[in-house]
Design a protein around this motif. Structure first.
Motif, PDB file in Angstrom:
ATOM      1  N   THR A 224      68.073 -50.340   9.350  1.00 14.18           N
ATOM      2  CA  THR A 224      67.150 -50.119   8.232  1.00 14.18           C
ATOM      3  C   THR A 224      66.621 -51.424   7.648  1.00 14.18           C
ATOM      4  O   THR A 224      65.641 -51.413   6.910  1.00 14.18           O
ATOM      5  N   ASP A 225      67.261 -52.525   7.986  1.00 10.87           N
ATOM      6  CA  ASP A 225      66.879 -53.835   7.440  1.00 10.87           C
ATOM      7  C   ASP A 225      65.917 -54.529   8.396  1.00 10.87           C
ATOM      8  O   ASP A 225      66.263 -54.828   9.543  1.00 10.87           O
ATOM      9  N   ARG A 226      64.732 -54.821   7.935  1.00  6.53           N
ATOM     10  CA  ARG A 226      63.731 -55.471   8.780  1.00  6.53           C
ATOM     11  C   ARG A 226      64.094 -56.916   9.120  1.00  6.53           C
ATOM     12  O   ARG A 226      63.473 -57.511  10.001  1.00  6.53           O
ATOM     13  N   ALA A 356      63.471 -45.071   9.757  1.00  9.39           N
ATOM     14  CA  ALA A 356      64.551 -45.767   9.054  1.00  9.39           C
ATOM     15  C   ALA A 356      64.088 -47.091   8.460  1.00  9.39           C
ATOM     16  O   ALA A 356      64.674 -47.577   7.480  1.00  9.39           O
ATOM     17  N   TYR A 357      63.073 -47.696   9.029  1.00 11.58           N
ATOM     18  CA  TYR A 357      62.537 -48.947   8.504  1.00 11.58           C
ATOM     19  C   TYR A 357      61.608 -48.730   7.314  1.00 11.58           C
ATOM     20  O   TYR A 357      61.143 -49.690   6.703  1.00 11.58           O
ATOM     21  N   GLY A 358      61.321 -47.474   6.992  1.00 11.59           N
ATOM     22  CA  GLY A 358      60.406 -47.208   5.888  1.00 11.59           C
ATOM     23  C   GLY A 358      58.961 -47.435   6.244  1.00 11.59           C
ATOM     24  O   GLY A 358      58.163 -47.873   5.410  1.00 11.59           O
ATOM     25  N   ILE A 359      58.615 -47.127   7.503  1.00  7.13           N
ATOM     26  CA  ILE A 359      57.261 -47.328   8.014  1.00  7.13           C
ATOM     27  C   ILE A 359      56.510 -45.996   7.979  1.00  7.13           C
ATOM     28  O   ILE A 359      57.104 -44.949   8.247  1.00  7.13           O
ATOM     29  N   GLN A 414      63.020 -43.175   4.756  1.00  9.06           N
ATOM     30  CA  GLN A 414      64.323 -43.824   4.694  1.00  9.06           C
ATOM     31  C   GLN A 414      65.362 -42.944   4.006  1.00  9.06           C
ATOM     32  O   GLN A 414      66.513 -42.863   4.442  1.00  9.06           O
ATOM     33  N   GLU A 415      64.965 -42.279   2.941  1.00 10.47           N
ATOM     34  CA  GLU A 415      65.884 -41.390   2.233  1.00 10.47           C
ATOM     35  C   GLU A 415      66.333 -40.244   3.146  1.00 10.47           C
ATOM     36  O   GLU A 415      67.510 -39.860   3.144  1.00 10.47           O
ATOM     37  N   PHE A 416      65.398 -39.712   3.931  1.00  8.25           N
ATOM     38  CA  PHE A 416      65.743 -38.638   4.870  1.00  8.25           C
ATOM     39  C   PHE A 416      66.779 -39.113   5.886  1.00  8.25           C
ATOM     40  O   PHE A 416      67.746 -38.411   6.185  1.00  8.25           O
ATOM     41  N   VAL A 417      66.585 -40.321   6.403  1.00  7.65           N
ATOM     42  CA  VAL A 417      67.520 -40.863   7.375  1.00  7.65           C
ATOM     43  C   VAL A 417      68.902 -41.058   6.760  1.00  7.65           C
ATOM     44  O   VAL A 417      69.930 -40.692   7.351  1.00  7.65           O
ATOM     45  N   GLN A 418      68.958 -41.628   5.569  1.00  9.15           N
ATOM     46  CA  GLN A 418      70.240 -41.880   4.917  1.00  9.15           C
ATOM     47  C   GLN A 418      71.024 -40.594   4.691  1.00  9.15           C
ATOM     48  O   GLN A 418      72.256 -40.562   4.814  1.00  9.15           O
ATOM     49  N   GLN A 419      70.326 -39.517   4.401  1.00 13.28           N
ATOM     50  CA  GLN A 419      70.976 -38.229   4.135  1.00 13.28           C
ATOM     51  C   GLN A 419      71.649 -37.658   5.372  1.00 13.28           C
ATOM     52  O   GLN A 419      72.518 -36.792   5.253  1.00 13.28           O
ATOM     53  N   HIS A 420      71.242 -38.112   6.554  1.00 14.40           N
ATOM     54  CA  HIS A 420      71.736 -37.512   7.792  1.00 14.40           C
ATOM     55  C   HIS A 420      72.725 -38.402   8.551  1.00 14.40           C
ATOM     56  O   HIS A 420      73.053 -38.125   9.702  1.00 14.40           O
ATOM     57  N   ARG A 421      73.216 -39.449   7.917  1.00 13.36           N
ATOM     58  CA  ARG A 421      74.207 -40.288   8.565  1.00 13.36           C
ATOM     59  C   ARG A 421      75.591 -39.638   8.524  1.00 13.36           C
ATOM     60  O   ARG A 421      75.829 -38.725   7.735  1.00 13.36           O
ATOM     61  N   GLY A 422      76.493 -40.110   9.360  1.00 17.11           N
ATOM     62  CA  GLY A 422      77.866 -39.621   9.341  1.00 17.11           C
ATOM     63  C   GLY A 422      78.307 -38.893  10.592  1.00 17.11           C
ATOM     64  O   GLY A 422      79.472 -38.502  10.717  1.00 17.11           O
ATOM     65  N   ALA A 423      77.401 -38.708  11.566  1.00 19.92           N
ATOM     66  CA  ALA A 423      77.747 -37.964  12.782  1.00 19.92           C
ATOM     67  C   ALA A 423      78.823 -38.681  13.597  1.00 19.92           C
ATOM     68  O   ALA A 423      79.693 -38.032  14.199  1.00 19.92           O
ATOM     69  N   ALA A 424      78.793 -40.002  13.628  1.00 23.57           N
ATOM     70  CA  ALA A 424      79.772 -40.752  14.424  1.00 23.57           C
ATOM     71  C   ALA A 424      81.194 -40.488  13.926  1.00 23.57           C
ATOM     72  O   ALA A 424      82.105 -40.234  14.720  1.00 23.57           O
ATOM     73  N   ALA A 425      81.386 -40.551  12.625  1.00 25.39           N
ATOM     74  CA  ALA A 425      82.719 -40.324  12.064  1.00 25.39           C
ATOM     75  C   ALA A 425      83.198 -38.907  12.353  1.00 25.39           C
ATOM     76  O   ALA A 425      84.371 -38.688  12.700  1.00 25.39           O
ATOM     77  N   ARG A 426      82.310 -37.934  12.224  1.00 25.84           N
ATOM     78  CA  ARG A 426      82.700 -36.540  12.489  1.00 25.84           C
ATOM     79  C   ARG A 426      83.027 -36.330  13.966  1.00 25.84           C
ATOM     80  O   ARG A 426      83.949 -35.578  14.308  1.00 25.84           O
ATOM     81  N   THR A 427      82.272 -36.982  14.842  1.00 25.34           N
ATOM     82  CA  THR A 427      82.531 -36.848  16.284  1.00 25.34           C
ATOM     83  C   THR A 427      83.844 -37.511  16.668  1.00 25.34           C
ATOM     84  O   THR A 427      84.627 -36.965  17.451  1.00 25.34           O
ATOM     85  N   VAL A 428      84.096 -38.690  16.121  1.00 25.42           N
ATOM     86  CA  VAL A 428      85.343 -39.399  16.421  1.00 25.42           C
ATOM     87  C   VAL A 428      86.550 -38.593  15.946  1.00 25.42           C
ATOM     88  O   VAL A 428      87.602 -38.589  16.596  1.00 25.42           O
ATOM     89  N   GLU A 429      86.412 -37.911  14.847  1.00 22.66           N
ATOM     90  CA  GLU A 429      87.511 -37.066  14.360  1.00 22.66           C
ATOM     91  C   GLU A 429      87.861 -35.991  15.386  1.00 22.66           C
ATOM     92  O   GLU A 429      89.039 -35.716  15.644  1.00 22.66           O
TER      93      GLU A 429
END
Length: 447
Positions: A224-226, A356-359, A414-429
């Protein structure tokens, strides 16, 4: 039951041999004319991957990714996995040569990387025997009957990570349901991207109790950081090709010929109004430069070529990035993003990265492979569907001409992307529970 399994394996091997023999002329043509498909034949045909003794008490995971996109997904998953299970051994396979090269670059210094075997029973059994995995993880969806049935016979649990079933894939699997349903029934767990895909997995035969919506790993993988390292490197490259820091940039990424034609036409129509507008094209397949060059020549245009950096440069406002693995960095330079694979029949490409870059992000009407993401972005007024060159031109002009609205759309994305993070942690569990399982009975309760 054993006789039925033997008959099934014999028939499948016969089918694959016939297909391989039919495809030999095509493989030979690619081998000679394009230099492709030259590596890994002992692994592909016989499963002769590097063997190593398994330490007592250790755990091993076989991770499979078809090509570059899936390899990048695994990169996200592997990072999270090793944070929680640092002692697990990973073995990573890919199908394509570009995927293999990318996997070696990302994982080769620490993990074994090899070519995925053809679905011959002897090749599958050799791989499993040589690496002795405790778990097989398939990125998104890569089901082969011998692979799934043999894994089940050997009590090797199979998990689909970031599971996705497009409408077309779902329809095709349904068409051969008598053949595919037994495979889906044997999947131990499916970590699906969204509810639509989850329901499709169940319709195709998966046990509903084994299908879980974990979200899309791509949201966790993106930057997300340019000012990240990859974008900074791309900025230096852009300067070398005559693109100044204050120039405005339209990036057409993951493109096919239909997308490139629309992007070039739109850029041409906007040049007089926006004299500092540069066009960067990042094709889905970098080896298509000749086709893009032909398109430009018909319009009297020329382009610089990223792969010739340092040797050849022309006076042009167009740059074609004909290398693999840089698109995520280039998106960070964009003032406007046009996501390709969406004007033709491809079914779209990943629009999460530029969002995610806010473009300000747009794409064509054919995005069936990313329908859930598209629906979410549109519902948040965070992207725009452009039906043709005229609408693309209008969107770019508005995005460049109205900075307030552009920034607002980018913020919503960007807000939409942030709301949908967390899949990696759930998959690793989920994977962790399988690693802790001691027996086949335990596997039934691992999620």
């Amino acid at each position: 039951m054993r006789l039925r399994s033997q008959i099934r394996t014999f028939v499948l091997n016969g089918i694959w041999l016939i297909i391989l023999l039919i495809g030999l002329p095509w493989l030979a043509w690619r081998f000679v004319s394009k230099g492709k498909n030259r590596r890994g034949w002992s692994q592909k045909l016989f499963g002769l991957v590097p063997a190593s003794a398994k330490p007592v008490g250790s755990k091993r995971i076989w991770l499979h990714a078809v090509s570059v996109g899936e390899v990048h997904l695994l990169n996200t998953l592997v990072g999270s996995l090793l944070q929680h299970h640092g002692d697990v051994e990973l073995f990573i396979s890919t199908t394509t040569e570009t995927g293999y090269d990318r996997a070696v670059a990302l994982f080769g210094d620490r993990h074994e990387v090899f070519f995925f075997p053809f679905d011959f029973s002897w090749a599958i059994r050799n791989v499993i025997r040589r690496i002795d995995p405790d778990l097989l993880v398939l990125a998104e969806l890569e089901l082969w009957p011998n692979l799934i049935h043999i894994s089940a016979d050997l009590e090797l649990p199979v998990v689909v990570a970031n599971g996705r079933l497009s409408e077309n894939s779902h329809r095709n699997y349904r068409r051969f349901e008598f053949f595919t349903r037994p495979m889906f029934q044997k999947l131990n767990r499916v970590a699906a991207q969204d509810r639509i895909s989850a329901d499709r997995f169940v319709e195709l035969g998966c046990d509903p109790n084994r299908v879980i919506v974990t979200g899309n790993l791509k949201y966790d993988a993106i930057e997300t950081d340019r000012n990240n390292a990859k974008t900074s490197a791309c900025r230096c490259l852009a300067r070398d090709f005559g693109i100044a820091d204050d120039d405005r940039i339209l990036i057409a990424g993951s493109t096919q010929i239909e997308d490139e034609s629309a992007a070039v036409n739109a850029w041409e129509m906007l040049r007089s109004e926006f004299g500092d507008l540069k066009l960067v094209i990042v094709p889905r397949h970098p080896d298509r430069f000749a086709e893009i060059e032909s398109l430009l020549e018909k319009k009297g245009l020329v382009a610089n070529r990223r792969s010739q950096h340092g040797s050849v440069s022309v006076d042009s406002d167009i740059l074609v990035v004909d290398v693999i693995g840089e698109l995520s960095g280039w998106w960070g330079l964009a003032d406007v993003a046009f996501v390709g694979g969406s004007m033709g029949s491809r079914g779209g490409q990943n629009m999460i990265e530029p969002a995610a870059y806010g473009i300000p992000v747009c794409f064509g009407p054919n995005t069936a492979n990313f329908q859930s993401t598209v629906d979410g972005l549109l519902a948040h007024n965070a992207a725009k569907v452009v039906e043709d060159t005229v609408q693309l031109t209008d969107f770019v002009a508005r995005a460049l001409g109205d900075r307030v609205e552009s920034e607002s759309m980018g913020k919503r994305a960007q807000e939409f992307v942030q709301q949908h993070r967390g899949a990696a942690a759930r998959t690793v569990e989920i994977l962790g529970r399988f690693l802790q399982s001691k027996s086949r009975k335990d596997l039934e309760h691992a999620a």
